[in-house]
Motif scaffolding. Sequence first.
Motif, PDB file in Angstrom:
ATOM      1  N   ARG A   4       0.823  -1.212   0.000  1.00 32.86           N
ATOM      2  CA  ARG A   4       0.000   0.000   0.000  1.00 32.86           C
ATOM      3  C   ARG A   4       0.852   1.255   0.000  1.00 32.86           C
ATOM      4  O   ARG A   4       0.491   2.262  -0.600  1.00 32.86           O
ATOM      5  N   ARG A  11      -4.438  -6.332   0.831  1.00 31.61           N
ATOM      6  CA  ARG A  11      -5.262  -6.665   1.982  1.00 31.61           C
ATOM      7  C   ARG A  11      -4.704  -7.877   2.707  1.00 31.61           C
ATOM      8  O   ARG A  11      -3.958  -8.678   2.152  1.00 31.61           O
ATOM      9  N   TYR A  12      -5.080  -7.987   3.958  1.00 27.97           N
ATOM     10  CA  TYR A  12      -4.720  -9.092   4.842  1.00 27.97           C
ATOM     11  C   TYR A  12      -5.858 -10.107   4.769  1.00 27.97           C
ATOM     12  O   TYR A  12      -7.031  -9.735   4.815  1.00 27.97           O
ATOM     13  N   TRP A  39      -7.163  -9.873  -7.797  1.00 27.85           N
ATOM     14  CA  TRP A  39      -6.461 -10.077  -6.536  1.00 27.85           C
ATOM     15  C   TRP A  39      -5.525 -11.276  -6.666  1.00 27.85           C
ATOM     16  O   TRP A  39      -5.938 -12.342  -7.111  1.00 27.85           O
ATOM     17  N   VAL A  59     -11.281 -10.811   5.117  1.00 30.73           N
ATOM     18  CA  VAL A  59     -10.259  -9.920   4.566  1.00 30.73           C
ATOM     19  C   VAL A  59     -10.369  -8.565   5.248  1.00 30.73           C
ATOM     20  O   VAL A  59     -11.439  -8.161   5.702  1.00 30.73           O
ATOM     21  N   GLY A  60      -9.246  -7.855   5.323  1.00 34.23           N
ATOM     22  CA  GLY A  60      -9.225  -6.530   5.923  1.00 34.23           C
ATOM     23  C   GLY A  60      -7.888  -5.871   5.689  1.00 34.23           C
ATOM     24  O   GLY A  60      -7.018  -6.416   5.000  1.00 34.23           O
ATOM     25  N   LEU A  61      -7.701  -4.699   6.272  1.00 37.06           N
ATOM     26  CA  LEU A  61      -6.432  -3.989   6.115  1.00 37.06           C
ATOM     27  C   LEU A  61      -5.312  -4.625   6.927  1.00 37.06           C
ATOM     28  O   LEU A  61      -4.150  -4.553   6.555  1.00 37.06           O
ATOM     29  N   ASP A  65      -8.704  -6.257  11.503  1.00 36.54           N
ATOM     30  CA  ASP A  65      -9.858  -6.233  10.594  1.00 36.54           C
ATOM     31  C   ASP A  65     -10.342  -7.634  10.227  1.00 36.54           C
ATOM     32  O   ASP A  65     -11.507  -7.820   9.898  1.00 36.54           O
TER      33      ASP A  65
END
Length: 96
Positions: A4, A11-12, A39, A59-61, A65
Motif C-alpha cells: 500500500r 489486503r490481509y 487479486w 479480509v481486511g487492512l 480487521d
Amino acid sequence: ACARSLGIPARYVSGYLFTDSEDHLASHAWAEAWLDDAWYSFDVTNCLAKPERHLKLAVGLDYLDACPVRGMRRGGGIEQMHAQVEVAPLVRVQQQ
C-alpha cells in the motif's frame, strides 16, 4: 502495508490452509495484492502464490480487521474456549 505504501492496493486475509497433515490444522493468514485487475495471493509462510489450498474466511487492512476470533471479557472466574477445525478438499462430481 508495504504494498500500500507503494500505491498497490493490498489486503490481509485470514482463513485456513489445507494440508495432508492433521497436525497442521490452525488458522492461517496471507496477503493479497490488486494487480492487473485481479487479486493475487502471496503466502510467504508456505511459498505459495496460488490460493488452491486456501480457505478464505475474512479480509481486511490488517489482523484486527480480519482476525478469526476477537472479543473482550470482564470479571473473574474460570474461562475456557475450545474450537475444532476440519479442512478437506471439495469432491466435485463430473457431469456427463
